[in-house]
Write a protein that holds these residues in place. Sequence first.
Motif: not given
Length: 259
Positions: A8, A15, A17, A88, A117, A233, A235
């Motif tokens: 991500s 955030s 992805p 990330t 995302g 993480s 989205p």
Amino acid sequence: MRSIWNGSISFGLVSIPIKLYSGSEERRIDLDMLDRRDHARIRYKRVNETTGEEVKWDDIVKGFKRDDEYIVLEDEDFDMADMKKSKTIDIEEFVAEAEVADVLFKKPYFVEPREGGEKSYALLTKALQESKKLGVATFVMRQKEHLSLIGVYQNALVLHVIRFSDEIRDPSKLEIPDTKVSKKELDMAHSLIDQYTSEFQFDNFKDVYNDKLMKIIEDKAKGKKPKLKKVESTPTEATDLMAKLKASLEQKKKSKKAS
């Protein structure tokens, strides 16, 4: 195209992805190494220096030599050195495109949004295009930490790990949805980018991954088993985008007051 890294991109609390794809390809004639005497191809074998026998890839591990012994490192050890950066691409600040010389661009990678995302991806793309800024980020790929610059190329996000035009692949093959963002969301994204914008200074970024990996090696040498910390993480949903942008601005304002 085949993705080479999944994870991500984050800026503030937003955030996205994504998948990374190689954005360049070698334009080099493929030559084989031959024996001058009979033109037979030269082959390389992975050989155990003690037994002289060839070793299968599955039986090969990496090790760090400490005194007269090897500390063997498994795949999870490399991830544990910095689990967050292994998953990330964290944008830490933004800089003006004009401040960065093209010579710094070592290798480009195209960025494609994963499910969930799409809107955050479209927002960051549009905001970077209009602000003419680049995101400065660090992340780990293939057991190495990279300093990178994130910008836009033909409406796709592109990550440069800091060539001739025919080496750049066509990003039109990426599945990038035509997602609309509101003016209010875009204005908020601009405010967030302005808050994170600074003059680009190389000395502000240090490669700390190797130091963390050495700490794992030292722990293993003492018989300690490193603990794997999970990094997840989530989205940023389209419905949560404004809230995340506002929270990111507040977080940045508080950190500036604290410093």
